[in-house]
Design a protein around this motif. Structure first.
Motif, mmCIF file in Angstrom:
data_model
loop_
_atom_site.group_PDB
_atom_site.id
_atom_site.type_symbol
_atom_site.label_atom_id
_atom_site.label_comp_id
_atom_site.label_asym_id
_atom_site.label_seq_id
_atom_site.Cartn_x
_atom_site.Cartn_y
_atom_site.Cartn_z
ATOM 1 N N TYR A 88 -5.028 -1.368 2.979
ATOM 2 C CA TYR A 88 -4.009 -2.404 3.114
ATOM 3 C C TYR A 88 -2.641 -1.774 2.884
ATOM 4 C CZ TYR A 88 -0.962 -6.290 1.830
ATOM 5 O OH TYR A 88 0.099 -7.158 1.747
ATOM 6 N N PHE A 89 -1.710 -2.058 3.789
ATOM 7 C CA PHE A 89 -0.350 -1.546 3.700
ATOM 8 C C PHE A 89 0.588 -2.686 3.338
ATOM 9 C CE2 PHE A 89 -2.533 1.378 6.524
ATOM 10 C CZ PHE A 89 -2.111 2.616 6.065
ATOM 11 N N PRO A 90 1.034 -2.759 2.084
ATOM 12 C CA PRO A 90 2.004 -3.792 1.715
ATOM 13 C C PRO A 90 3.316 -3.592 2.473
ATOM 14 C CG PRO A 90 1.026 -2.756 -0.228
ATOM 15 C CD PRO A 90 0.652 -1.919 0.944
ATOM 16 N N TYR A 91 4.157 -4.594 2.425
ATOM 17 C CA TYR A 91 5.470 -4.489 3.064
ATOM 18 C C TYR A 91 6.193 -3.272 2.509
ATOM 19 C CZ TYR A 91 10.028 -5.890 4.911
ATOM 20 O OH TYR A 91 11.218 -5.938 5.587
ATOM 21 N N TYR A 187 -3.763 17.814 -3.417
ATOM 22 C CA TYR A 187 -3.990 16.398 -3.112
ATOM 23 C C TYR A 187 -2.724 15.606 -3.398
ATOM 24 C CZ TYR A 187 -4.673 15.577 -8.150
ATOM 25 O OH TYR A 187 -4.511 15.496 -9.514
ATOM 26 N N LEU A 188 -2.637 14.454 -2.784
ATOM 27 C CA LEU A 188 -1.501 13.551 -2.972
ATOM 28 C C LEU A 188 -2.012 12.192 -3.405
ATOM 29 C CD1 LEU A 188 1.567 12.734 -2.427
ATOM 30 C CD2 LEU A 188 0.763 12.008 -0.166
ATOM 31 N N ASN A 189 -1.437 11.644 -4.461
ATOM 32 C CA ASN A 189 -1.719 10.273 -4.873
ATOM 33 C C ASN A 189 -0.702 9.346 -4.206
ATOM 34 O OD1 ASN A 189 -3.930 10.634 -6.686
ATOM 35 N ND2 ASN A 189 -2.518 11.457 -8.202
ATOM 36 N N LEU A 190 -1.165 8.510 -3.284
ATOM 37 C CA LEU A 190 -0.256 7.558 -2.655
ATOM 38 C C LEU A 190 0.177 6.501 -3.669
ATOM 39 C CD1 LEU A 190 -1.652 6.631 0.888
ATOM 40 C CD2 LEU A 190 0.464 7.850 0.365
ATOM 41 N N PRO A 191 1.448 6.170 -3.730
ATOM 42 C CA PRO A 191 1.862 5.058 -4.598
ATOM 43 C C PRO A 191 1.279 3.746 -4.075
ATOM 44 C CG PRO A 191 3.684 5.781 -3.228
ATOM 45 C CD PRO A 191 2.590 6.778 -3.023
ATOM 46 N N GLN A 192 0.973 2.836 -4.990
ATOM 47 C CA GLN A 192 0.357 1.570 -4.588
ATOM 48 C C GLN A 192 1.278 0.731 -3.715
ATOM 49 O OE1 GLN A 192 -1.694 -0.600 -7.772
ATOM 50 N NE2 GLN A 192 -1.712 1.293 -8.962
ATOM 51 N N SER A 193 2.561 0.959 -3.810
ATOM 52 C CA SER A 193 3.488 0.219 -2.955
ATOM 53 C C SER A 193 3.460 0.725 -1.518
ATOM 54 C CB SER A 193 4.911 0.324 -3.516
ATOM 55 O OG SER A 193 5.256 1.687 -3.724
ATOM 56 N N ALA A 194 2.868 1.910 -1.289
ATOM 57 C CA ALA A 194 2.756 2.440 0.065
ATOM 58 C C ALA A 194 1.436 2.027 0.708
ATOM 59 C CB ALA A 194 2.873 3.967 0.054
ATOM 60 N N ALA A 195 0.337 2.099 -0.050
ATOM 61 C CA ALA A 195 -0.972 1.714 0.475
ATOM 62 C C ALA A 195 -1.947 1.546 -0.676
ATOM 63 C CB ALA A 195 -1.498 2.750 1.458
ATOM 64 N N VAL A 196 -2.877 0.632 -0.515
ATOM 65 C CA VAL A 196 -3.968 0.444 -1.475
ATOM 66 C C VAL A 196 -5.241 0.190 -0.678
ATOM 67 C CG1 VAL A 196 -2.524 -0.481 -3.333
ATOM 68 C CG2 VAL A 196 -3.544 -2.044 -1.667
#
Length: 283
Positions: A88-91, A187-196
């Motif tokens: 899911y990609f938040p705004y 590795y890269l941890n995506l921020p939750q504001s970018a994708a969850v």
């Protein structure tokens, strides 16, 4: 890796295809619910789905290594996910434009996201998972999990990974949720504001109960045995018996989150039939 999930894979594949996933490897752990027919239908609808019969129980890591080896010559990136997990990609705000475009996620957003890292030293992209509960329901939601389940635990549990096959260590060693990488890759941890990832882990009791019969999780050999009771593969507070708690429909609900539901209804509904691509129609 799936077991008796024929009813779930249409929504999962249709949704992620819209986000840009081009090929699917389904590892079938002795299903008996007609999954072959569903895979055939999806292929007839131009979804590139390959089903592997994987009869060995409790061998997720081996299955992941096998998939990484098989997909290496066919895929630039591979995501290892269960059929109850949805990207899911938040705004997107200007703060996170380095990961994706501003605003609502357009079609092929997942494919575009990984393409941004194809010429870097990033070999694995890790995305946090939010676990959703029954959300007050007593029966499976007719429009699918993405629309029906809207209440979750507040804090994320674990993560799932997308990996570059050429960045993996030659041993293909993995711990279910991530792989060992070759020297020089990170590795890269995506921020939750970018994708969850929305993990519809605790569904209505009739669906969840099947996991007691034969769970494919790695760290719980048998839910009915008093072993490894603290594992996250278990449902907190449920114990070792498949007996429905009186308040099951209200469990695992701390935050009402309708983000993905609203996104699906805005982008996937066929205006001529008022239905979603994976819904069963009576005609």
């Amino acid at each position: 890796m799936v077991w008796n999930q024929a009813s779930a894979i249409r929504e999962w594949i249709k949704y992620h295809s819209w986000l840009g996933v081009e090929k699917w490897f389904i590892y079938d752990n002795n299903s008996e619910d007609g999954i072959e027919e569903v895979v055939q239908e999806l292929n007839q609808e131009n979804h590139n789905v390959t089903r592997f019969l994987w009869p060995w129980i409790k061998t997720q890591e081996a299955g992941f290594s096998h998939c990484a080896l098989k997909a290496k010559s066919q895929c630039n990136w591979i995501s290892f996910m269960d059929v109850d997990e949805y990207f899911y990609f938040p705004y997107s705000t200007p703060k996170h434009q380095q990961f994706r475009s501003l605003g609502h996620a357009p079609q092929n957003s997942l494919r575009d996201l990984v393409a941004n890292f194809s010429r870097t030293n990033i070999g694995e992209i890790r995305t946090s998972c939010h676990s959703f509960g029954p959300s007050g329901l007593d029966a499976p939601p007719p429009q699918g999990v993405t629309v029906g389940y809207t209440c979750r635990l507040q804090s994320p549990e674990r993560h799932k990974s997308i990996v570059r096959p050429d960045a993996l260590d030659s041993t293909l060693l993995n711990v279910v949720h991530h792989f060992r990488l070759r020297k020089g890759f990170e590795y890269l941890n995506l921020p939750q504001s970018a994708a969850v990832i929305n993990h519809y882990k605790y569904q209505v009791w009739g669906v969840f109960r099947a996991k007691f019969y034969r769970r494919v999780a790695t760290y719980v050999a048998d839910w009915r045995e008093n072993q490894n009771e603290g594992s996250r593969d278990r449902a907190p507070g449920l114990g070792t018996e498949a007996i429905e708690p009186s308040d099951w429909s209200k469990k695992f609900c701390e935050v009402w989150d309708t983000g993905l539901r609203d996104f699906v209804l805005a982008n996937f509904v066929d205006i001529s039939t008022n239905s979603l691509p994976w819904e069963k129609r009576s005609d």
